[in-house]
Design a protein around this motif. Structure first.
Motif, PDB file in Angstrom:
ATOM      1  N   VAL A  64     -59.586 -40.508 -25.651  1.00  0.00           N
ATOM      2  CA  VAL A  64     -59.058 -41.245 -24.510  1.00  0.00           C
ATOM      3  C   VAL A  64     -57.590 -41.532 -24.762  1.00  0.00           C
ATOM      4  O   VAL A  64     -57.226 -42.219 -25.720  1.00  0.00           O
TER       5      VAL A  64
ATOM      6  N   SER B 202     -55.586 -45.375 -24.997  1.00  0.00           N
ATOM      7  CA  SER B 202     -56.140 -46.386 -25.904  1.00  0.00           C
ATOM      8  C   SER B 202     -55.105 -47.422 -26.300  1.00  0.00           C
ATOM      9  O   SER B 202     -53.921 -47.151 -26.377  1.00  0.00           O
TER      10      SER B 202
ATOM     11  N   GLN C 146     -64.241 -47.565 -24.394  1.00  0.00           N
ATOM     12  CA  GLN C 146     -63.495 -46.386 -24.819  1.00  0.00           C
ATOM     13  C   GLN C 146     -64.364 -45.462 -25.664  1.00  0.00           C
ATOM     14  O   GLN C 146     -64.281 -44.232 -25.544  1.00  0.00           O
TER      15      GLN C 146
ATOM     16  N   SER D 161     -65.152 -41.657 -24.686  1.00  0.00           N
ATOM     17  CA  SER D 161     -64.846 -40.536 -25.585  1.00  0.00           C
ATOM     18  C   SER D 161     -66.056 -39.614 -25.729  1.00  0.00           C
ATOM     19  O   SER D 161     -65.931 -38.381 -25.695  1.00  0.00           O
TER      20      SER D 161
END
Length: 338
Positions: free
Chosen positions: A90, A93, A214, A218
């Motif tokens: 990602v 981040s 996140q 991912s």
């Protein structure tokens, strides 16, 4: 280190698989060798009561999964932290890793703006390892639970000590095989983190906010092949759980009745060892989830198949000897084939 670990694992899987393949060859001059290999593989009902030399209680199966859970957890946490901090998928981040990555070319504090220099193929390779270790963790946690709460091993059930040592080897090498291509970087990252903690202390280390969203994002970025592999894995996982529940229920009154009965239900209607068939499906799922290009994982899968086919064939022969009315439709492990 990476090349050494990968090469060592591949050699180990080949060395463990070859004796089984040789024993399967239909040559009379291999009969003694075949007998020795089969003797090492026997356990529980397939082991004669007179063959107690060099054996351990079958309830020691629990040791396999204690080792597997502890080792897989260590590898999963280390790989996940490395993937999350150093090679995130990602791009937006908020993380600011403080440890070096081999692709940044630096040995000091990791510069987040340089993360785009890391090859995307490498990032996906690391995150594939994360997914594979998550699946392995799900498997070994369930197996540990089953050995403690589902199976009620007979006090007389034994297994050869060579089989016991093989099990310990397997559950050490199998999780490592799932992340071995990146283990050198993961190891360096973890060691540097520990060193920084020792030198600076917790209060001096840069705090990193762990964003679960996140992490999920991912994993969701992984390709369709990984999710097909995960689906295959859980298909086998569910059936193995059901088959183990059936086997466990047969021994609910083991203290009063030490006789074996023919199991029925689920895949038991088509093969004698459906839990072994499900195990093969589980590891086939891992092969697919890995992308199918990793030789080490293929060699791991080859060992699983040859080992379980050997054990299933012995179990099938035992059932045929034990029960005159054993269902004719059942095969050893491959439905309608073998």
């Amino acid at each position: 280190m990476e090349v050494g670990v990968v090469g060592l694992l591949r050699t180990a899987w080949i060395a463990a698989t070859l004796p089984i393949l040789i024993a399967a060859l239909p040559f009379s001059w291999l009969s003694s060798f075949r007998g020795a290999v089969l003797g090492f593989a026997k356990r529980g009902k397939t082991m004669q009561s007179s063959s107690q030399k060099f054996t351990v209680p079958q309830k020691f199966f629990c040791h396999f999964y204690l080792v597997a859970v502890a080792w897989t957890t260590v590898l999963l946490v280390a790989t996940l932290m490395y993937a999350y901090k150093a090679v995130p998928l990602v791009s937006d981040s908020l993380l600011h890793p403080s440890l070096p990555n081999p692709y940044t070319g630096g040995s000091h504090i990791f510069s987040w703006h340089k993360s785009h220099l890391i090859p995307i193929s490498y990032k996906y390779s690391v995150w594939h390892s994360v997914l594979l270790l998550v699946l392995m963790e799900v498997q070994v946690l369930r197996r540990l639970f089953e050995t403690i709460y589902v199976f009620n091993y007979s006090s007389s059930a034994r297994m050869h000590i060579f089989g016991y040592l093989t099990g310990l080897f397997f559950y050490t090498a199998a999780p490592l095989s799932l992340c071995c291509n990146n283990i050198a970087d993961i190891y360096k990252f973890s060691i540097n983190g520990v060193a920084e903690f020792i030198v600076k202390g917790k209060s001096s280390m840069r705090e990193v906010e762990f964003d679960w969203l996140q992490l999920v994002n991912s994993l969701l970025k992984l390709g369709w092949l990984q999710w097909i592999g995960a689906a295959i894995f859980f298909w086998g996982w569910i059936h193995q759980r059901q088959c183990h529940a059936i086997l466990g229920s047969l021994r609910e009154n083991s203290e009063q009745n030490d006789e074996y009965v023919i199991p029925h239900g689920d895949w038991f209607e088509i093969v004698s060892s459906p839990h072994y068939l499900a195990e093969i499906v589980i590891y086939a799922g891992l092969v697919v989830a890995s992308g199918g290009t990793d030789l080490t994982i293929w060699l791991l899968f080859g060992f699983v198949v040859t080992n379980l086919v050997l054990a299933a064939a012995e179990t099938h022969r035992w059932y045929l000897r034990k029960f005159e009315s054993y269902p004719k439709i059942r095969r050893a492990i491959i439905p309608f084939v073998y």
